[in-house]
Design an enzyme around this catalytic site. Structure first.
Site, PDB file in Angstrom:
ATOM      1  N   GLY A 232      42.392  33.987  41.967  1.00 28.29           N
ATOM      2  CA  GLY A 232      41.743  32.667  42.898  1.00 28.29           C
ATOM      3  C   GLY A 232      41.613  33.377  44.169  1.00 28.29           C
ATOM      4  O   GLY A 232      42.238  34.360  44.534  1.00 28.29           O
ATOM      5  N   THR A 233      40.953  32.407  45.103  1.00 27.94           N
ATOM      6  CA  THR A 233      40.893  32.555  46.254  1.00 27.94           C
ATOM      7  C   THR A 233      39.571  33.553  46.743  1.00 27.94           C
ATOM      8  O   THR A 233      39.343  34.484  46.077  1.00 27.94           O
ATOM      9  CB  THR A 233      42.114  33.419  46.859  1.00 27.94           C
ATOM     10  OG1 THR A 233      43.112  32.557  46.688  1.00 27.94           O
ATOM     11  CG2 THR A 233      41.784  33.473  48.355  1.00 27.94           C
ATOM     12  N   THR A 234      38.743  33.018  47.700  1.00 28.08           N
ATOM     13  CA  THR A 234      37.821  33.754  48.528  1.00 28.08           C
ATOM     14  C   THR A 234      37.990  33.703  50.003  1.00 28.08           C
ATOM     15  O   THR A 234      38.357  32.589  50.218  1.00 28.08           O
ATOM     16  CB  THR A 234      36.475  33.561  47.941  1.00 28.08           C
ATOM     17  OG1 THR A 234      36.436  33.615  46.837  1.00 28.08           O
ATOM     18  CG2 THR A 234      35.664  34.450  48.835  1.00 28.08           C
TER      19      THR A 234
ATOM     20  N   SER B 201      39.655  37.028  44.551  1.00 28.13           N
ATOM     21  CA  SER B 201      38.785  37.177  43.115  1.00 28.13           C
ATOM     22  C   SER B 201      37.515  37.108  43.382  1.00 28.13           C
ATOM     23  O   SER B 201      36.557  37.776  42.843  1.00 28.13           O
ATOM     24  CB  SER B 201      39.265  36.260  42.225  1.00 28.13           C
ATOM     25  OG  SER B 201      38.957  34.954  42.637  1.00 28.13           O
TER      26      SER B 201
END
Length: 206
Positions: A10-12, A137
């Protein structure tokens, strides 16, 4: 430390240097495997008047890390009656990460007497000064936009649009990134974190 994939998916986040300072942006989805655990996770932090950070990794570790860095900067500035340099903030963060307690990747950005500086740090504590970077990710999708549109001579207004475009690209392609946006800019005058309404207006201009 042993961590499952659920901890790190997760996460950008993106960060880059522009003419007037720094632009930082993230999305707000937090996941546990394929489950969306939180649609409004805060991944953008103000650490001092002119220092900000984004986080990717285990949420509890990230929140604790940000609290520690913020407290250390505040303590330094009270004791020394001067701004902590970005180089010192990066070294401080690196040393904390090397303690082995935090499974977090972070982007640090800020403006000091030497101008705007940006650093990326991984969980091992290694750090690099960057002009432009992305973590999480969804970073391969965000990097594609940044490589096409980023230039260190961008104005602050141009940089905000590029950052939102990069995060949007990741949100459309990475299932672990999504929901809403967080956007911050840092200049010599301080850090500004934008409201949902302000971000919506920027999106309309893209």
């Amino acid at each position: 430390m042993n961590h499952s994939d659920k901890d790190v998916k997760g996460t950008t986040t993106v960060g880059f240097v522009v003419k007037e300072g720094i632009v930082l942006a993230t999305e707000t989805r937090a996941t546990m495997g394929s489950f969306v655990a939180n649609k409004n996770a805060d991944k953008l932090f103000q650490l001092s008047n002119t220092v900000g950070a984004t986080i990717a990794g285990t949420v509890s570790h990230a929140q604790s890390l940000m609290d520690v860095i913020k407290a250390e900067i505040s303590l330094y500035e009270m004791r020394n009656e001067k701004q902590m340099s970005m180089d010192s903030v990066a070294v401080l963060t690196s040393n904390i990460l090397k303690s082995g307690q935090y499974y977090v990747q972070t982007i640090l950005g800020g403006v000091d007497r030497n101008g705007a500086k940006l650093y990326s740090l991984d969980p091992s504590g290694s750090y690099m000064e960057e002009l432009c970077t992305s973590t999480g990710s969804g970073s391969p999708y965000a990097i594609g936009v940044l490589e096409d549109r980023y230039d260190e001579n961008l104005t602050l207004d141009e940089g905000k649009k590029v950052a939102i475009k990069a995060i949007t690209s990741a949100m459309e392609r990475d299932v672990y990134s999504g929901n809403n946006y967080r956007l911050g800019t840092i200049t010599k005058d301080g850090m500004k974190i934008y409201t949902k309404e302000e971000i919506a207006q920027i999106k309309e201009q893209i």
